[in-house]
Design an enzyme around this catalytic site. Structure first.
Site, PDB file in Angstrom:
ATOM      1  N   LYS A 198      14.770  62.342 -91.332  1.00 51.40           N
ATOM      2  CA  LYS A 198      14.252  60.984 -91.600  1.00 51.40           C
ATOM      3  C   LYS A 198      12.958  61.050 -92.420  1.00 51.40           C
ATOM      4  O   LYS A 198      12.798  60.349 -93.404  1.00 51.40           O
ATOM      5  CB  LYS A 198      13.983  60.226 -90.285  1.00 51.40           C
ATOM      6  CG  LYS A 198      15.181  60.085 -89.377  1.00 51.40           C
ATOM      7  CD  LYS A 198      14.850  59.309 -88.116  1.00 51.40           C
ATOM      8  CE  LYS A 198      13.825  59.970 -87.221  1.00 51.40           C
ATOM      9  NZ  LYS A 198      14.214  61.263 -86.644  1.00 51.40           N
TER      10      LYS A 198
ATOM     11  N   ARG B 131      12.559  52.625 -81.828  1.00 53.77           N
ATOM     12  CA  ARG B 131      13.201  53.719 -81.112  1.00 53.77           C
ATOM     13  C   ARG B 131      13.770  53.262 -79.771  1.00 53.77           C
ATOM     14  O   ARG B 131      14.348  54.072 -79.053  1.00 53.77           O
ATOM     15  CB  ARG B 131      12.125  54.760 -80.825  1.00 53.77           C
ATOM     16  CG  ARG B 131      12.349  56.099 -81.474  1.00 53.77           C
ATOM     17  CD  ARG B 131      11.165  56.937 -81.052  1.00 53.77           C
ATOM     18  NE  ARG B 131      11.366  58.311 -81.289  1.00 53.77           N
ATOM     19  CZ  ARG B 131      10.927  58.954 -82.367  1.00 53.77           C
ATOM     20  NH1 ARG B 131      10.324  58.305 -83.325  1.00 53.77           N
ATOM     21  NH2 ARG B 131      11.112  60.247 -82.450  1.00 53.77           N
TER      22      ARG B 131
ATOM     23  N   ARG C 202      10.677  74.340 -88.569  1.00 53.07           N
ATOM     24  CA  ARG C 202       9.899  73.428 -89.432  1.00 53.07           C
ATOM     25  C   ARG C 202       8.429  73.834 -89.507  1.00 53.07           C
ATOM     26  O   ARG C 202       7.803  74.141 -88.501  1.00 53.07           O
ATOM     27  CB  ARG C 202      10.007  72.002 -88.886  1.00 53.07           C
ATOM     28  CG  ARG C 202       8.997  71.061 -89.522  1.00 53.07           C
ATOM     29  CD  ARG C 202       9.245  69.623 -89.244  1.00 53.07           C
ATOM     30  NE  ARG C 202       9.242  69.307 -87.828  1.00 53.07           N
ATOM     31  CZ  ARG C 202       9.591  68.120 -87.345  1.00 53.07           C
ATOM     32  NH1 ARG C 202       9.982  67.167 -88.164  1.00 53.07           N
ATOM     33  NH2 ARG C 202       9.570  67.897 -86.056  1.00 53.07           N
TER      34      ARG C 202
ATOM     35  N   ARG D 208       4.559  72.133 -85.352  1.00 56.65           N
ATOM     36  CA  ARG D 208       4.263  71.052 -84.404  1.00 56.65           C
ATOM     37  C   ARG D 208       4.423  71.535 -82.965  1.00 56.65           C
ATOM     38  O   ARG D 208       5.339  72.264 -82.638  1.00 56.65           O
ATOM     39  CB  ARG D 208       5.187  69.851 -84.671  1.00 56.65           C
ATOM     40  CG  ARG D 208       4.564  68.838 -85.590  1.00 56.65           C
ATOM     41  CD  ARG D 208       5.531  67.824 -86.095  1.00 56.65           C
ATOM     42  NE  ARG D 208       6.299  67.130 -85.053  1.00 56.65           N
ATOM     43  CZ  ARG D 208       7.101  66.110 -85.302  1.00 56.65           C
ATOM     44  NH1 ARG D 208       7.223  65.656 -86.535  1.00 56.65           N
ATOM     45  NH2 ARG D 208       7.773  65.541 -84.330  1.00 56.65           N
TER      46      ARG D 208
ATOM     47  N   ARG E   8      13.619  66.068 -76.439  1.00 58.17           N
ATOM     48  CA  ARG E   8      13.545  64.997 -77.450  1.00 58.17           C
ATOM     49  C   ARG E   8      14.948  64.519 -77.813  1.00 58.17           C
ATOM     50  O   ARG E   8      15.175  63.328 -77.992  1.00 58.17           O
ATOM     51  CB  ARG E   8      12.805  65.491 -78.693  1.00 58.17           C
ATOM     52  CG  ARG E   8      11.305  65.552 -78.490  1.00 58.17           C
ATOM     53  CD  ARG E   8      10.606  66.365 -79.545  1.00 58.17           C
ATOM     54  NE  ARG E   8      10.812  65.866 -80.889  1.00 58.17           N
ATOM     55  CZ  ARG E   8      10.633  66.610 -81.989  1.00 58.17           C
ATOM     56  NH1 ARG E   8      10.265  67.867 -81.877  1.00 58.17           N
ATOM     57  NH2 ARG E   8      10.830  66.086 -83.167  1.00 58.17           N
TER      58      ARG E   8
HETATM   59  P1  AP5 Z   1      12.361  66.087 -90.861  1.00 54.14           P
HETATM   60  O1  AP5 Z   1      12.514  65.337 -92.117  1.00 54.14           O
HETATM   61  O2  AP5 Z   1      10.984  66.409 -90.389  1.00 54.14           O
HETATM   62  O3  AP5 Z   1      13.215  65.379 -89.702  1.00 54.14           O
HETATM   63  P2  AP5 Z   1      12.886  64.059 -88.874  1.00 54.14           P
HETATM   64  O4  AP5 Z   1      14.177  63.368 -88.642  1.00 54.14           O
HETATM   65  O5  AP5 Z   1      11.780  63.284 -89.513  1.00 54.14           O
HETATM   66  O6  AP5 Z   1      12.405  64.739 -87.536  1.00 54.14           O
HETATM   67  P3  AP5 Z   1      11.158  64.441 -86.591  1.00 54.14           P
HETATM   68  O7  AP5 Z   1      11.087  65.593 -85.632  1.00 54.14           O
HETATM   69  O8  AP5 Z   1       9.901  64.177 -87.364  1.00 54.14           O
HETATM   70  O9  AP5 Z   1      11.624  63.184 -85.905  1.00 54.14           O
HETATM   71  P4  AP5 Z   1      11.202  62.678 -84.572  1.00 54.14           P
HETATM   72  O10 AP5 Z   1      11.842  61.355 -84.654  1.00 54.14           O
HETATM   73  O11 AP5 Z   1      11.515  63.475 -83.380  1.00 54.14           O
HETATM   74  O12 AP5 Z   1       9.601  62.795 -84.629  1.00 54.14           O
HETATM   75  P5  AP5 Z   1       8.467  61.716 -84.812  1.00 54.14           P
HETATM   76  O13 AP5 Z   1       7.395  62.350 -85.585  1.00 54.14           O
HETATM   77  O14 AP5 Z   1       9.019  60.416 -85.268  1.00 54.14           O
HETATM   78  O15 AP5 Z   1      13.193  67.457 -90.992  1.00 54.14           O
HETATM   79  C1  AP5 Z   1      13.143  68.434 -89.970  1.00 54.14           C
HETATM   80  C2  AP5 Z   1      13.227  69.838 -90.607  1.00 54.14           C
HETATM   81  O16 AP5 Z   1      14.504  70.006 -91.246  1.00 54.14           O
HETATM   82  C3  AP5 Z   1      12.180  70.100 -91.712  1.00 54.14           C
HETATM   83  O17 AP5 Z   1      11.783  71.439 -91.626  1.00 54.14           O
HETATM   84  C4  AP5 Z   1      12.935  69.847 -93.028  1.00 54.14           C
HETATM   85  O18 AP5 Z   1      12.433  70.624 -94.100  1.00 54.14           O
HETATM   86  C5  AP5 Z   1      14.365  70.279 -92.652  1.00 54.14           C
HETATM   87  N1  AP5 Z   1      15.401  69.481 -93.311  1.00 54.14           N
HETATM   88  C6  AP5 Z   1      15.401  68.125 -93.486  1.00 54.14           C
HETATM   89  N2  AP5 Z   1      16.548  67.745 -94.112  1.00 54.14           N
HETATM   90  C7  AP5 Z   1      17.274  68.869 -94.301  1.00 54.14           C
HETATM   91  C8  AP5 Z   1      18.565  69.138 -94.878  1.00 54.14           C
HETATM   92  N3  AP5 Z   1      19.320  68.165 -95.396  1.00 54.14           N
HETATM   93  N4  AP5 Z   1      19.009  70.423 -94.899  1.00 54.14           N
HETATM   94  C9  AP5 Z   1      18.248  71.431 -94.385  1.00 54.14           C
HETATM   95  N5  AP5 Z   1      17.023  71.243 -93.826  1.00 54.14           N
HETATM   96  C10 AP5 Z   1      16.547  69.993 -93.784  1.00 54.14           C
HETATM   97  O19 AP5 Z   1       8.011  61.484 -83.292  1.00 54.14           O
HETATM   98  C11 AP5 Z   1       7.321  62.479 -82.571  1.00 54.14           C
HETATM   99  C12 AP5 Z   1       6.946  61.927 -81.211  1.00 54.14           C
HETATM  100  O20 AP5 Z   1       6.062  60.792 -81.361  1.00 54.14           O
HETATM  101  C13 AP5 Z   1       8.096  61.388 -80.352  1.00 54.14           C
HETATM  102  O21 AP5 Z   1       8.753  62.425 -79.629  1.00 54.14           O
HETATM  103  C14 AP5 Z   1       7.368  60.396 -79.441  1.00 54.14           C
HETATM  104  O22 AP5 Z   1       6.668  61.057 -78.417  1.00 54.14           O
HETATM  105  C15 AP5 Z   1       6.335  59.799 -80.389  1.00 54.14           C
HETATM  106  N6  AP5 Z   1       6.864  58.603 -81.074  1.00 54.14           N
HETATM  107  C16 AP5 Z   1       7.058  58.456 -82.413  1.00 54.14           C
HETATM  108  N7  AP5 Z   1       7.559  57.244 -82.685  1.00 54.14           N
HETATM  109  C17 AP5 Z   1       7.696  56.594 -81.494  1.00 54.14           C
HETATM  110  C18 AP5 Z   1       8.189  55.321 -81.133  1.00 54.14           C
HETATM  111  N8  AP5 Z   1       8.646  54.460 -82.042  1.00 54.14           N
HETATM  112  N9  AP5 Z   1       8.172  54.989 -79.816  1.00 54.14           N
HETATM  113  C19 AP5 Z   1       7.689  55.836 -78.886  1.00 54.14           C
HETATM  114  N10 AP5 Z   1       7.223  57.075 -79.167  1.00 54.14           N
HETATM  115  C20 AP5 Z   1       7.237  57.457 -80.468  1.00 54.14           C
END
Ligand code: AP5
Length: 215
Positions: A15, A90, A129, A162, A173
């Site tokens: 994402k 979410r 990552r 991270r 997660r």
């Molecule tokens: P990446 O693009 O980073 O994936 P992502 O889907 O963004 O993954 P996240 O881990 O950031 O999502 P998340 O939703 O768990 O975390 P968030 O920060 O929102 O890609 C991942 C890896 O794969 C990278 O190394 C990339 O290079 C590689 N990659 C990407 N595409 C690829 C492809 N096509 N092929 C090969 N490799 C690829 O949330 C973190 C925490 O914050 C949550 O757990 C929660 O505690 C809190 N939080 C955030 N938002 C909320 C909310 N709305 N409500 C409550 N708590 C929240």
């Protein structure tokens, strides 16, 4: 007319990677709830300290604080023409709150790309990552490595892993996603705005598919 896009998908689906690319392409701000929490954490704010306890366990930060934080972000001038939302909403309560916020802005959720990737691929992506602390660019040690090991191609900063990308936290997660976020697939399908995308292909192929849907 404004355009609001919600990137939906499990942790590690890509994402953030894709949101950055399409935000550049469409000239819209990238609004990532995870990045805002991490920025607060870095600056040691009260919100950052509260969020950290949930994030490190792989759990969701409570809806009340998360909704207020996004409402504040979307009220800023740069979101006047829309935004690419990544990581929010979410939960069903967050999705309803977003509909309400946007209707107050005479706007709506226009498109929800749902990036689907199998669990075993997600685990490999997250545990490999590496992120730049300065510009936020994301790398993967195998699929998308920097030119020089552990150094950002853009600004030379040392990359970091991270805290919540440890294998045990990653598994939690993913199960939190299944329980609390997956119902949104149905929610947006009923609104007629959901489009599923195969996220298990090259990064540029996913971007091309996204841009063709959004154009
Ligand atoms: P990446 O693009 O980073 O994936 P992502 O889907 O963004 O993954 P996240 O881990 O950031 O999502 P998340 O939703 O768990 O975390 P968030 O920060 O929102 O890609 C991942 C890896 O794969 C990278 O190394 C990339 O290079 C590689 N990659 C990407 N595409 C690829 C492809 N096509 N092929 C090969 N490799 C690829 O949330 C973190 C925490 O914050 C949550 O757990 C929660 O505690 C809190 N939080 C955030 N938002 C909320 C909310 N709305 N409500 C409550 N708590 C929240």
């Amino acid at each position: 007319m404004s355009t609001f896009i919600v990137m939906l998908g499990p942790p590690g689906a890509g994402k953030g990677t894709q949101a950055k690319r399409i935000a550049r392409e469409l000239g819209l701000p990238h609004v990532s709830s995870g990045d805002i929490f991490r920025e607060n954490l870095k600056n040691k704010t009260e919100l950052g300290e509260l969020a950290e306890t949930y994030m490190n366990r792989g759990e969701l930060v409570p809806d009340g604080v998360t909704i207020a934080m996004i409402k504040d972000r979307l009220s800023r001038e740069d979101c006047g023409d829309g935004a690419i939302l990544d990581g929010f909403p979410r939960t069903p309560a967050q999705a309803k709150a977003l509909d309400q916020m946007l209707s107050e802005m005479d706007a709506q959720v226009d498109t929800v790309p749902y990036i689907n990737v199998p669990d075993q691929v997600l685990i490999k992506r997250l545990t490999g990552r590496w992120t730049c602390p300065e510009c936020g660019h994301m790398y993967h040690e195998e699929f998308n490595p920097p030119v020089e090991d552990l150094v950002c191609d853009n600004d030379g900063a040392e990359l970091y892993q991270r805290e919540d990308d440890k294998p045990e936290t990653v598994k939690n997660r993913i199960s939190v996603y299944r329980e609390q976020t997956q119902p949104l697939i149905d929610y947006y399908e009923k609104q007629g705005v959901l489009t599923e995308i195969d996220g298990d292909q090259e990064i540029s192929e996913v971007t091309d598919e996204l841009l063709s849907i959004l154009s």
